[in-house]
Design an enzyme around this catalytic site. Structure first.
Site, PDB file in Angstrom:
ATOM      1  CB  ALA A  75      -6.857   8.310 -43.097  1.00  0.00           C
ATOM      2  CG  ASN A 155     -12.701   4.560 -36.160  1.00  0.00           C
ATOM      3  OD1 ASN A 155     -12.604   3.490 -36.753  1.00  0.00           O
ATOM      4  ND2 ASN A 155     -13.800   5.291 -36.189  1.00  0.00           N
ATOM      5  CB  ALA A 204      -1.122  15.022 -40.633  1.00  0.00           C
ATOM      6  CG  HIS A 205      -6.820  15.053 -38.310  1.00  0.00           C
ATOM      7  ND1 HIS A 205      -7.795  14.789 -37.385  1.00  0.00           N
ATOM      8  CD2 HIS A 205      -7.198  14.412 -39.442  1.00  0.00           C
ATOM      9  CE1 HIS A 205      -8.736  14.031 -37.944  1.00  0.00           C
ATOM     10  NE2 HIS A 205      -8.387  13.779 -39.196  1.00  0.00           N
ATOM     11  CB  CYS A 330     -15.628   8.967 -38.170  1.00  0.00           C
ATOM     12  SG  CYS A 330     -14.037   8.849 -37.388  1.00  0.00           S
TER      13      CYS A 330
HETATM   14  C1  LIG Z   1      -9.616   4.568 -38.838  1.00  0.00           C
HETATM   15  C2  LIG Z   1      -9.833   5.848 -39.572  1.00  0.00           C
HETATM   16  N1  LIG Z   1      -9.746   5.869 -40.900  1.00  0.00           N
HETATM   17  C3  LIG Z   1      -9.922   6.986 -41.597  1.00  0.00           C
HETATM   18  C4  LIG Z   1     -10.197   8.176 -40.973  1.00  0.00           C
HETATM   19  C5  LIG Z   1     -10.367   9.424 -41.794  1.00  0.00           C
HETATM   20  O1  LIG Z   1      -9.203  10.193 -41.690  1.00  0.00           O
HETATM   21  P1  LIG Z   1      -9.168  11.687 -42.240  1.00  0.00           P
HETATM   22  O2  LIG Z   1      -9.897  12.516 -41.246  1.00  0.00           O
HETATM   23  O3  LIG Z   1      -7.699  12.007 -42.288  1.00  0.00           O
HETATM   24  O4  LIG Z   1      -9.766  11.687 -43.590  1.00  0.00           O
HETATM   25  C6  LIG Z   1     -10.306   8.207 -39.594  1.00  0.00           C
HETATM   26  C7  LIG Z   1     -10.643   9.459 -38.884  1.00  0.00           C
HETATM   27  O5  LIG Z   1     -11.653   9.731 -38.428  1.00  0.00           O
HETATM   28  C8  LIG Z   1     -10.123   7.022 -38.870  1.00  0.00           C
HETATM   29  O6  LIG Z   1     -10.221   6.981 -37.557  1.00  0.00           O
END
Ligand SMILES: Cc1ncc(COP(=O)(O)O)c(C=O)c1O
Length: 387
Positions: A75, A155, A204-205, A330
């Site tokens: 993402a 998130n 996907a994760h 994150c």
């Molecule tokens: C709302 C949101 N956007 C983007 C991401 C980033 O996703 P990815 O880990 O697939 O790069 C996350 C994951 O932490 C998320 O929660």
């Protein structure tokens, strides 16, 4: 039933790969290992067949068409392509985008990059539940606005955006609507047609697939949306994202999407019930428990609470046997209070005492009860120390 410790309650950070997903992936490592672009022989064709099936499975989950799914590394990359790619491709139309202060850094930092490149960005505030105000959204729109990017579900606090209304407003004004659906997709029904979503980031994760694979849905009709690439090379993925496809991961992503589609409704109901139980029992046993995020418009598997007189970092130190998050996983490199909880307007104390508990497919009632007991014990200790 005995519980296996530590109990994992951090599904918003990542989910385990479902064993059924892994079983689908395994043949694509050593047997069907072909390059999906090498279609002059059966190895490549087998790989391509796996990729094509996955594209259909993911498209079906969001009511899209297969050729609207562009595979990315996750993402983060999808968000980057959405913002930077639209800004470049539609520069002839305008230079203004609208987003929101509680977005994931993948969107916020892409927006900052656009500002460095001379674009204009409006960051909408949120109310105390984490939702934007639709009148403020309408008022922010100018003739130069080319993109609205508002995340589907937050998130950290799980708050859902009013996607239908945002999609309607964007469509009325002929503005592209991107939503970061990393936390939403696979957990709640999402129909890109009904919601007028033009671009959707998926990971996907977060839905029981492998890490390092994601997708950007790019609308092909009514209207046809185009994004400029940010990675250049062999022209894979319709030239939007070059690079040899990660076939096992894509196959796993597809299988995970299919399982989510089949199991989502029942799983959401079960986890919503567990979250309600945790909130209820913690609120009864501990003084000063506050829910962060919207009381009803929220992800079914996310609970974010602040407990008065405590610090979330002390909790995570005390609770080695349950894996929960203090703020957003994150951003663990960032010692400052969560920008999301701060944006709700409650001040640093509430942000610094916030705990994110997120449940998932393998969460049991016994684990929930265990976690409730441990959080109550730890809160009492921490509140006593604070007195
Ligand atoms: C709302 C949101 N956007 C983007 C991401 C980033 O996703 P990815 O880990 O697939 O790069 C996350 C994951 O932490 C998320 O929660």
């Amino acid at each position: 039933m005995t519980i296996k410790l530590p109990v994992y309650l951090d599904y918003n950070a990542t989910t385990p790969v479902d064993k059924r997903v892994l079983a689908e992936m395994l043949p694509y490592f050593c047997e069907n290992f072909g390059n999906a672009a090498s279609t002059t022989h059966s190895f490549g064709n087998q790989a391509l067949a796996g990729v094509s099936r996955a594209r259909q499975q993911i498209a079906s989950l969001i009511n899209a068409k297969s050729d609207e799914i562009i595979f990315t590394s996750g993402a983060t990359e999808s968000d980057n392509i959405a913002l930077l790619g639209v800004a470049e491709r539609y520069a002839y139309k305008g230079d203004h985008i609208i987003t929101c202060v509680t977005e994931h850094k993948a969107v916020l930092d892409s927006a900052k990059r656009l500002e460095q490149l001379g674009k204009r960005v409006t960051y909408l505030p949120v109310d105390r539940y984490g939702q934007i105000n639709l009148d403020q959204l309408r008022a922010a729109i100018t003739p130069q606005t080319i993109l609205i990017s508002i995340m589907a579900a937050n998130n950290e606090i799980g708050t859902l955006a009013p996607l239908r209304e945002i999609g309607r407003i964007a469509r009325e004004h002929g503005i592209i609507f991107h939503t970061d659906g990393a936390q939403y997709t696979g957990h709640l029904p999402l129909d890109v047609e009904a919601l007028n979503i033009d671009l959707l980031s998926i990971s996907a994760h977060k839905l029981y697939g492998p890490k390092g694979i994601g997708a950007l849905y790019v609308r092909k009709d009514n209207p046809r949306v185009s994004v400029a690439p940010v990675i250049f090379g062999g022209g894979h993925e319709q030239g939007i994202r070059s690079g040899t496809l990660n076939v096992p991961a894509i196959v796993g992503f597809g299988a995970a999407a299919e399982l989510c589609q089949a199991e989502l409704a029942e799983e959401a109901q079960r986890l919503r019930g567990y979250c309600a139980k945790i909130l209820r029992e913690l609120s009864q046993a501990i003084e000063g428990v506050e829910l962060n995020g919207h009381p009803s418009e929220r992800l079914p598997h996310n609970l974010n609470i602040s407990i008065k007189g405590t610090r979330s970092s002390d909790f995570t130190g005390l609770l080695g046997d349950i894996a929960i998050s203090a703020g957003s996983a994150c951003n663990t490199a960032n010692p400052n209070p969560s920008h999301v909880i701060c944006a709700l307007g409650f001040g640093n104390d509430r942000a610094l005492s916030s705990l994110r508990i997120s449940l998932g497919r393998t969460t049991t009632l016994e684990e929930v009860d265990y976690a409730i007991g441990r959080i109550i014990e730890a809160s009492k200790v921490l509140q006593l120390v604070a007195c």
